[in-house]
Design a protein around this motif. Structure first.
Motif, short mmCIF file in Angstrom:
data_model
loop_
_atom_site.label_atom_id
_atom_site.label_comp_id
_atom_site.label_asym_id
_atom_site.label_seq_id
_atom_site.Cartn_x
_atom_site.Cartn_y
_atom_site.Cartn_z
N VAL A 166 0.85 -1.19 0.00
CA VAL A 166 0.00 0.00 0.00
C VAL A 166 0.89 1.24 0.00
CG1 VAL A 166 -1.78 1.26 1.26
CG2 VAL A 166 -1.84 -1.23 1.19
N ALA A 167 0.50 2.24 -0.78
CA ALA A 167 1.31 3.45 -0.92
C ALA A 167 0.90 4.50 0.09
CB ALA A 167 1.16 4.01 -2.33
N ASP A 168 1.81 5.41 0.36
CA ASP A 168 1.53 6.59 1.16
C ASP A 168 1.13 7.71 0.20
OD1 ASP A 168 1.52 8.87 2.68
OD2 ASP A 168 3.47 8.54 3.60
N PRO A 169 -0.08 8.26 0.33
CA PRO A 169 -0.50 9.32 -0.59
C PRO A 169 0.48 10.49 -0.66
CG PRO A 169 -2.37 8.59 0.71
CD PRO A 169 -1.16 7.92 1.29
N ALA A 170 1.22 10.73 0.42
CA ALA A 170 2.15 11.87 0.44
C ALA A 170 3.39 11.62 -0.39
CB ALA A 170 2.54 12.20 1.88
N THR A 171 3.71 10.36 -0.67
CA THR A 171 4.98 10.08 -1.34
C THR A 171 4.86 9.31 -2.65
OG1 THR A 171 5.26 8.06 -0.02
CG2 THR A 171 6.25 10.09 0.85
N LEU A 172 3.66 8.85 -3.00
CA LEU A 172 3.49 8.14 -4.27
C LEU A 172 3.69 9.10 -5.43
CD1 LEU A 172 2.72 5.55 -5.82
CD2 LEU A 172 0.32 6.29 -5.64
N VAL A 173 4.63 8.79 -6.32
CA VAL A 173 4.91 9.65 -7.47
C VAL A 173 4.78 8.85 -8.76
CG1 VAL A 173 6.43 11.23 -6.23
CG2 VAL A 173 7.39 9.18 -7.28
N PRO A 174 4.49 9.52 -9.88
CA PRO A 174 4.38 8.82 -11.16
C PRO A 174 5.72 8.29 -11.63
CG PRO A 174 3.34 11.00 -11.24
CD PRO A 174 4.16 10.95 -10.00
N ARG A 175 5.66 7.26 -12.45
CA ARG A 175 6.86 6.75 -13.12
C ARG A 175 6.99 7.52 -14.44
NH1 ARG A 175 5.72 1.06 -14.31
NH2 ARG A 175 7.91 0.47 -14.21
#
Length: 209
Positions: A166-175
């Motif tokens: 599960v990702a953290d909304p604050a740190t998930l970035v696009p590839r």
């Protein structure tokens, strides 16, 4: 979103997790999709999972290849007006110009090609090699993958949730793979410096630039 939920006969209260495409893809499309998913996940305290575009297409194409699990296919997607993204299993996607020979990187793998020009000079050898190795044509396989994409997305989301990925909304970035037009390397480096943590919001595609 409200119309989609209504058509499905459910409401936001029935949603337990959100999967969002993380790329590669168009800069604007990735940014808008992630911003929407992050906002909903943060406001409603929902699990957020990044779904790589190439992993989704690879999984969606597996049924057409008669594979019970995602096939080791190469994925080719458009990148701007002339370039393309090439994503092979177990490696980061790369940006390739139209005059690059893709065959050494693809090898004998099946190829999933989406939104590419079948008449382009670079595509002919890729198509011929795939068929010579007994695989469907890359464009045909891409069309099959698009048809099965919703099922593949739900399956990948379930698998990642089961693994606790599960990702953290604050740190998930696009590839992003490559910097968007107009963003200089120095500007990207300055943004990276704002948040030194791996995958921080200031980071432009860690490891993929």
């Amino acid at each position: 979103l409200a119309r989609v939920l209504e058509q499905a006969g459910i409401g936001m209260g029935d949603i337990e997790a959100i999967g969002v495409g993380s790329g590669p893809g168009s800069f604007t499309g990735l940014r808008v999709g992630l911003a929407t998913a992050k906002t909903l996940a943060a406001q409603r305290h929902l699990a957020l999972v990044g779904l790589p575009t190439d992993a989704l297409l690879r999984r969606a194409a597996a049924a057409s290849l008669g594979a019970p699990r995602p096939a080791a296919a190469a994925v080719i997607l458009p990148a701007g007006a002339r370039d393309h993204y090439l994503a092979c299993p177990d490696s980061d996607p790369v940006l390739v110009p139209p005059d690059m020979d893709l065959l050494p990187m693809i090898g004998a793998r099946p190829v999933v090609a989406v939104d590419v020009d079948g008449a382009a000079a670079w595509f002919g050898p890729v198509d011929a090699a795939a068929r010579a190795n007994g695989w469907p044509g890359p464009i045909e396989l891409g069309q099959s993958a698009i048809t099965d994409l919703p099922t593949a997305a739900m399956g990948l989301l379930d698998d990642l949730l089961a693994r606790g990925d599960v990702a953290d909304p604050a740190t998930l970035v696009p590839r992003y793979v490559a910097l968007p037009r107009g963003i200089a390397p120095a500007t990207a480096a300055a943004a990276d410096a704002l948040d030194a943590a791996p995958g921080g919001e200031g980071t432009w595609s860690p490891g993929s630039r």
